[in-house]
Write a protein that holds these residues in place. Sequence first.
Motif, PDB file in Angstrom:
ATOM      1  N   LEU A  90      90.346  42.507  54.516  1.00 27.25           N
ATOM      2  CA  LEU A  90      89.931  43.653  55.032  1.00 27.25           C
ATOM      3  C   LEU A  90      90.067  43.250  56.518  1.00 27.25           C
ATOM      4  O   LEU A  90      89.540  42.478  57.155  1.00 27.25           O
ATOM      5  CB  LEU A  90      88.495  43.843  54.716  1.00 27.25           C
ATOM      6  CG  LEU A  90      87.557  44.959  55.358  1.00 27.25           C
ATOM      7  CD1 LEU A  90      88.207  46.269  54.910  1.00 27.25           C
ATOM      8  CD2 LEU A  90      86.051  45.028  55.246  1.00 27.25           C
ATOM      9  N   LYS A 138      84.026  36.008  50.807  1.00 24.79           N
ATOM     10  CA  LYS A 138      83.087  34.750  50.784  1.00 24.79           C
ATOM     11  C   LYS A 138      83.553  33.855  52.049  1.00 24.79           C
ATOM     12  O   LYS A 138      83.098  32.670  51.963  1.00 24.79           O
ATOM     13  CB  LYS A 138      83.156  34.124  49.603  1.00 24.79           C
ATOM     14  CG  LYS A 138      82.637  35.165  48.339  1.00 24.79           C
ATOM     15  CD  LYS A 138      82.625  34.070  47.168  1.00 24.79           C
ATOM     16  CE  LYS A 138      81.997  35.032  45.870  1.00 24.79           C
ATOM     17  NZ  LYS A 138      81.991  34.254  44.794  1.00 24.79           N
ATOM     18  N   LYS A 139      84.119  34.388  52.958  1.00 24.55           N
ATOM     19  CA  LYS A 139      84.446  33.600  54.322  1.00 24.55           C
ATOM     20  C   LYS A 139      83.941  34.067  55.409  1.00 24.55           C
ATOM     21  O   LYS A 139      83.730  35.533  55.559  1.00 24.55           O
ATOM     22  CB  LYS A 139      86.119  33.324  54.351  1.00 24.55           C
ATOM     23  CG  LYS A 139      86.692  32.590  53.278  1.00 24.55           C
ATOM     24  CD  LYS A 139      88.239  32.375  53.779  1.00 24.55           C
ATOM     25  CE  LYS A 139      88.953  31.660  52.667  1.00 24.55           C
ATOM     26  NZ  LYS A 139      90.319  31.434  53.192  1.00 24.55           N
ATOM     27  N   PRO A 140      83.692  33.417  56.567  1.00 20.77           N
ATOM     28  CA  PRO A 140      83.185  34.135  57.869  1.00 20.77           C
ATOM     29  C   PRO A 140      84.441  35.080  58.482  1.00 20.77           C
ATOM     30  O   PRO A 140      85.444  34.830  58.164  1.00 20.77           O
ATOM     31  CB  PRO A 140      83.064  33.006  58.584  1.00 20.77           C
ATOM     32  CG  PRO A 140      82.743  31.775  57.641  1.00 20.77           C
ATOM     33  CD  PRO A 140      83.690  32.118  56.619  1.00 20.77           C
ATOM     34  N   LEU A 141      83.869  35.977  59.011  1.00 16.84           N
ATOM     35  CA  LEU A 141      84.695  36.730  59.920  1.00 16.84           C
ATOM     36  C   LEU A 141      85.769  35.804  60.865  1.00 16.84           C
ATOM     37  O   LEU A 141      84.988  35.023  61.285  1.00 16.84           O
ATOM     38  CB  LEU A 141      84.064  37.648  60.769  1.00 16.84           C
ATOM     39  CG  LEU A 141      83.174  38.937  60.098  1.00 16.84           C
ATOM     40  CD1 LEU A 141      82.519  39.706  61.139  1.00 16.84           C
ATOM     41  CD2 LEU A 141      84.287  39.735  59.309  1.00 16.84           C
ATOM     42  N   PHE A 198      81.283  47.994  64.787  1.00 19.88           N
ATOM     43  CA  PHE A 198      82.573  47.755  64.020  1.00 19.88           C
ATOM     44  C   PHE A 198      82.993  48.938  63.460  1.00 19.88           C
ATOM     45  O   PHE A 198      82.163  49.898  63.293  1.00 19.88           O
ATOM     46  CB  PHE A 198      82.255  46.819  62.764  1.00 19.88           C
ATOM     47  CG  PHE A 198      82.125  45.270  63.080  1.00 19.88           C
ATOM     48  CD1 PHE A 198      80.960  44.857  63.610  1.00 19.88           C
ATOM     49  CD2 PHE A 198      83.056  44.558  63.026  1.00 19.88           C
ATOM     50  CE1 PHE A 198      80.921  43.502  64.218  1.00 19.88           C
ATOM     51  CE2 PHE A 198      82.896  43.186  63.174  1.00 19.88           C
ATOM     52  CZ  PHE A 198      81.878  42.713  63.986  1.00 19.88           C
ATOM     53  N   LEU A 241      88.921  44.275  60.276  1.00 19.06           N
ATOM     54  CA  LEU A 241      88.097  44.993  60.938  1.00 19.06           C
ATOM     55  C   LEU A 241      88.065  45.167  62.408  1.00 19.06           C
ATOM     56  O   LEU A 241      88.776  44.067  63.297  1.00 19.06           O
ATOM     57  CB  LEU A 241      86.706  44.372  60.688  1.00 19.06           C
ATOM     58  CG  LEU A 241      85.993  44.539  59.489  1.00 19.06           C
ATOM     59  CD1 LEU A 241      84.926  43.425  59.116  1.00 19.06           C
ATOM     60  CD2 LEU A 241      85.449  45.790  59.022  1.00 19.06           C
ATOM     61  N   ASN A 268      93.575  33.745  68.770  1.00 14.15           N
ATOM     62  CA  ASN A 268      92.989  32.513  68.100  1.00 14.15           C
ATOM     63  C   ASN A 268      94.187  32.066  66.919  1.00 14.15           C
ATOM     64  O   ASN A 268      93.810  32.111  65.604  1.00 14.15           O
ATOM     65  CB  ASN A 268      91.654  32.716  67.254  1.00 14.15           C
ATOM     66  CG  ASN A 268      90.496  32.835  68.151  1.00 14.15           C
ATOM     67  OD1 ASN A 268      90.687  32.505  69.279  1.00 14.15           O
ATOM     68  ND2 ASN A 268      89.381  33.414  67.756  1.00 14.15           N
ATOM     69  N   GLN A 299      88.608  39.533  57.492  1.00 13.83           N
ATOM     70  CA  GLN A 299      87.161  39.416  56.582  1.00 13.83           C
ATOM     71  C   GLN A 299      88.000  39.072  55.114  1.00 13.83           C
ATOM     72  O   GLN A 299      88.420  39.937  54.391  1.00 13.83           O
ATOM     73  CB  GLN A 299      86.377  40.542  56.450  1.00 13.83           C
ATOM     74  CG  GLN A 299      85.267  40.144  55.717  1.00 13.83           C
ATOM     75  CD  GLN A 299      84.134  41.204  56.064  1.00 13.83           C
ATOM     76  OE1 GLN A 299      84.199  42.389  55.866  1.00 13.83           O
ATOM     77  NE2 GLN A 299      82.822  40.586  55.949  1.00 13.83           N
TER      78      GLN A 299
END
Lengths: 116, 109
Positions: free
Chosen positions: A88, A40-43, A107, A90, A58, A37
């Motif tokens: 971060l 300001k970005k998607p997981l 999570f 997760l 991925n 994470q």
Amino acid sequence: ETGVTQTPRHLVMGMTNKKSLKCEQHLGHNAMYWYKQSAKKPLELMFVYNFKEQTENNSVPSRFSPECPNSSHLFLHLHTLQPEDSALYLCASSQEPTSGGRDTQYFGPGTRLTVL
Amino acid sequence: GQNIDQPTEMTATEGAIVQINCTYQTSGFNGLFWYQQHAGEAPTFLSYNVLDGLEEKGRFSSFLSRSKGYSYLLLKELQMKDSASYLCAVRDSNYQLIWGAGTKLIIKP
């Protein structure tokens, strides 16, 4: 309530260090996940293990190496990281990802990683 | 490509109502999730919608329109502790979760 724990909570490492992140789930789930994470970005899904077998990778750089010794524990081994890997990290778990749409991921609190 | 859009940031007043929108374009649809994430903490599950309509859970409600590729999370009687980021995620036809970037909600007294 947290059925998913992660250690350490914070980690600062140099680019030449080797470290490991640990995740443990106490929910009796069969699947575990690593996400990155960034602000300001998607997981970003990195890895998925289902019944201890890796089912997703991925396009993650090889400097990240996952390990899943059993359905309750998940590790992320880190080596020769880059400053842009600071984020971060997760961990999550779920009952079984192909069991249906409602399979819910739970999570952990994450590891805040800083690469100098 | 697959895409989830939600506003970056919203501000609301304590005691008021706020609606956080989420629009999606995905390869198939197997449900939509909302999560709450306080700063420095784990995302926590709020709701799951797979059929059109409104699901109510206390002060929080979630709405889905599959034909419009649209959902919203409605928060009533806002409290300061509702200040957090709200994440929208859609499960696609491969059962992958596609995530939005999250909406940071700021509550002012």
